[in-house]
Design an enzyme around this catalytic site. Structure first.
Site, PDB file in Angstrom:
ATOM      1  N   ALA A   8       0.813  -1.211   0.000  1.00  0.00           N
ATOM      2  CA  ALA A   8       0.000   0.000   0.000  1.00  0.00           C
ATOM      3  C   ALA A   8       0.844   1.258   0.000  1.00  0.00           C
ATOM      4  O   ALA A   8       0.583   2.203   0.736  1.00  0.00           O
ATOM      5  CB  ALA A   8      -0.949  -0.005   1.200  1.00  0.00           C
ATOM      6  N   GLY A   9       1.882   1.285  -0.850  1.00  0.00           N
ATOM      7  CA  GLY A   9       2.577   2.534  -1.109  1.00  0.00           C
ATOM      8  C   GLY A   9       1.736   3.395  -2.034  1.00  0.00           C
ATOM      9  O   GLY A   9       0.569   3.087  -2.327  1.00  0.00           O
ATOM     10  N   LYS A 109      10.168  -0.869 -10.344  1.00  0.00           N
ATOM     11  CA  LYS A 109      11.064  -0.576 -11.458  1.00  0.00           C
ATOM     12  C   LYS A 109      12.485  -0.491 -10.936  1.00  0.00           C
ATOM     13  O   LYS A 109      12.770   0.258  -9.992  1.00  0.00           O
ATOM     14  CB  LYS A 109      10.680   0.754 -12.113  1.00  0.00           C
ATOM     15  CG  LYS A 109       9.261   0.801 -12.670  1.00  0.00           C
ATOM     16  CD  LYS A 109       8.923   2.183 -13.205  1.00  0.00           C
ATOM     17  CE  LYS A 109       7.507   2.245 -13.755  1.00  0.00           C
ATOM     18  NZ  LYS A 109       7.161   3.584 -14.286  1.00  0.00           N
ATOM     19  N   GLY A 145       5.291   2.162 -17.300  1.00  0.00           N
ATOM     20  CA  GLY A 145       4.964   3.257 -18.203  1.00  0.00           C
ATOM     21  C   GLY A 145       4.918   4.580 -17.472  1.00  0.00           C
ATOM     22  O   GLY A 145       5.088   4.646 -16.247  1.00  0.00           O
ATOM     23  N   LYS A 200      15.422   4.797 -16.673  1.00  0.00           N
ATOM     24  CA  LYS A 200      14.879   6.164 -16.732  1.00  0.00           C
ATOM     25  C   LYS A 200      15.004   6.867 -15.382  1.00  0.00           C
ATOM     26  O   LYS A 200      15.148   8.095 -15.327  1.00  0.00           O
ATOM     27  CB  LYS A 200      13.434   6.150 -17.227  1.00  0.00           C
ATOM     28  CG  LYS A 200      12.461   5.346 -16.363  1.00  0.00           C
ATOM     29  CD  LYS A 200      11.750   6.171 -15.334  1.00  0.00           C
ATOM     30  CE  LYS A 200      10.806   5.333 -14.494  1.00  0.00           C
ATOM     31  NZ  LYS A 200      10.067   6.125 -13.485  1.00  0.00           N
ATOM     32  N   SER A 263       8.350  13.964  -9.862  1.00  0.00           N
ATOM     33  CA  SER A 263       9.365  12.924  -9.966  1.00  0.00           C
ATOM     34  C   SER A 263      10.327  12.965  -8.776  1.00  0.00           C
ATOM     35  O   SER A 263      11.031  13.955  -8.561  1.00  0.00           O
ATOM     36  CB  SER A 263      10.157  13.083 -11.268  1.00  0.00           C
ATOM     37  OG  SER A 263      11.310  12.263 -11.258  1.00  0.00           O
ATOM     38  N   ARG A 264      10.369  11.889  -8.000  1.00  0.00           N
ATOM     39  CA  ARG A 264      11.289  11.824  -6.860  1.00  0.00           C
ATOM     40  C   ARG A 264      12.744  11.761  -7.317  1.00  0.00           C
ATOM     41  O   ARG A 264      13.623  12.340  -6.682  1.00  0.00           O
ATOM     42  CB  ARG A 264      10.951  10.610  -5.992  1.00  0.00           C
ATOM     43  CG  ARG A 264       9.561  10.671  -5.383  1.00  0.00           C
ATOM     44  CD  ARG A 264       9.348   9.578  -4.369  1.00  0.00           C
ATOM     45  NE  ARG A 264       9.404   8.240  -4.939  1.00  0.00           N
ATOM     46  CZ  ARG A 264       8.365   7.602  -5.443  1.00  0.00           C
ATOM     47  NH1 ARG A 264       7.180   8.178  -5.476  1.00  0.00           N
ATOM     48  NH2 ARG A 264       8.491   6.382  -5.929  1.00  0.00           N
ATOM     49  N   VAL A 288      10.698   6.300  -1.557  1.00  0.00           N
ATOM     50  CA  VAL A 288      11.820   5.654  -2.228  1.00  0.00           C
ATOM     51  C   VAL A 288      12.107   6.355  -3.554  1.00  0.00           C
ATOM     52  O   VAL A 288      11.196   6.691  -4.303  1.00  0.00           O
ATOM     53  CB  VAL A 288      11.507   4.165  -2.488  1.00  0.00           C
ATOM     54  CG1 VAL A 288      12.607   3.521  -3.316  1.00  0.00           C
ATOM     55  CG2 VAL A 288      11.349   3.423  -1.161  1.00  0.00           C
ATOM     56  N   GLU A 290      14.047   5.120  -6.593  1.00  0.00           N
ATOM     57  CA  GLU A 290      14.700   3.897  -7.061  1.00  0.00           C
ATOM     58  C   GLU A 290      15.971   4.160  -7.863  1.00  0.00           C
ATOM     59  O   GLU A 290      16.860   3.316  -7.920  1.00  0.00           O
ATOM     60  CB  GLU A 290      13.729   3.067  -7.910  1.00  0.00           C
ATOM     61  CG  GLU A 290      12.584   2.440  -7.119  1.00  0.00           C
ATOM     62  CD  GLU A 290      13.009   1.222  -6.309  1.00  0.00           C
ATOM     63  OE1 GLU A 290      14.206   0.933  -6.243  1.00  0.00           O
ATOM     64  OE2 GLU A 290      12.122   0.567  -5.738  1.00  0.00           O
TER      65      GLU A 290
END
Length: 341
Positions: A8-9, A109, A145, A200, A263-264, A288, A290
């Site tokens: 449940a993120g 991802k 995506g 990406k 975008s983190r 997070v 990634e």
């Protein structure tokens, strides 16, 4: 259709909400390990930590996730299981689900951190490589995506790719999510879709650094374009199709993550350019990013295959503290001239 979302993120919650809104009337269970979190989500009918502004649809249930990656208090009868853990949790969940035969898709991802010591001849795995090791008979794939969780939860339009060599998995993902707000495309190229989703994030850190240094739109466009080239080189070397990287899970996801304010990974780059340490930048996110964990493994695999990834190499040097943003820029701009193709 009965859909279980494991984790449940922000992204798992957003897709659970989207599936529960589907006009076909899916029954959706959002599964969490923490009983206190489950109780709060049931009472508040929202995910206060990640998506506090979006209420749960009536068809979205909250249940506890057992050690076997299945609900603790309901029948195990899902038509599709969606793994919404970070990449670090994927191996354990797939191992637990190996005896089942319902289709499984994961949302994470990146590359798994390499198993063994840093000097071992071991490379971090992509999701499909993990599945081949621990659950080779499981019908599985990835959903990826260009997608920000907040926008999907709000019901804004988006398009994703369900990738698997198994048509049953692609069809299950389409049946679960394809509707008025989400368009789902199918692909057999799970390698390409996963490489695009992983690399990406690394490139978004680079574009965030460029934006943080106020290098301008020209530099951002160059980084995105040349980043797409190195993403494609790595993917093809791993067995992907080049055309996959011109699609949603390649170019589409790269453009969104490298330019979007939500975008983190881009945010990490912006903070590094402002002089923050990596630890400070990551701590300030609360989520997070990634790309921080993927960069080293992506570069490691590229080196083993003889693939050049100069932008990703620069990101690794930056996050390891071996170079400043200005030094990374100087290195990239001083490379020898070459033909574009």
């Amino acid at each position: 259709m009965k859909i279980d979302v494991l984790g449940a993120g922000a992204w798992g919650t957003a897709l659970a909400i989207a599936a529960a809104r589907h006009p076909d009337g899916h029954r959706v269970r959002l599964l969490v390990r923490d009983p206190a979190q489950a109780m709060t989500m049931r009472s508040e009918r929202c995910n206060l930590r990640y998506l506090p502004q979006t209420s749960f649809p009536d068809r979205l249930e909250v249940d506890l996730l057992g050690a076997d990656a299945r609900p603790t208090s309901a029948a195990d009868d899902a038509d599709l299981r969606v793994v919404a853990t970070p990449m670090a949790g994927l191996r354990g969940v797939l191992r637990a689900l190996a005896p089942t035969r319902s289709p499984v898709i994961w949302l994470c991802k990146g590359f798994e951190q390499p198993l063994g010591p840093p000097d071992a001849v071991a490379h971090g795995r992509l999701g499909h490589e993990i599945a081949a090791e621990v659950a080779p008979e499981l019908p599985a794939g990835v959903l990826s995506g260009p997608s920000f969780a907040q926008e999907v939860a709000r019901g804004l339009p988006a398009a994703l790719v369900a990738a698997s060599p198994d048509p049953r998995v692609r069809q299950a993902a389409l049946a679960a999510f394809h509707g008025p707000q989400l368009r789902i495309y199918g692909s057999e190229d799970i390698v390409g879709v996963e490489v695009g989703g992983a690399v990406k994030n690394v490139l978004a850190i680079a574009t965030g650094v460029a934006d943080g240094l106020a290098l301008g739109g020209n530099a951002r466009a160059a980084l995105i374009t040349r980043g797409l080239a190195e993403m494609t080189r790595l993917g093809v070397a791993l067995g992907a199709r080049a055309e996959t990287f011109r699609g949603l899970s390649g170019l589409g996801d790269l453009v969104l993550t490298a330019t979007g304010d939500l975008s983190r990974n881009r945010r990490v780059g912006l903070l590094l350019a402002q002089g923050q340490t990596l630890e400070q930048a990551v701590a300030s996110l609360g989520h997070v990013a990634e790309g921080v964990y993927t960069a080293r493994t992506a570069v490691q695999r590229a080196r083993a295959l003889g693939v050049e990834m100069p932008i990703s190499e620069g990101v690794v040097a930056l996050i390891e503290g071996r170079a400043t943003p200005q030094a990374v820029l100087a290195t990239l701009m001083s490379r020898d001239p070459k033909e574009e193709a």
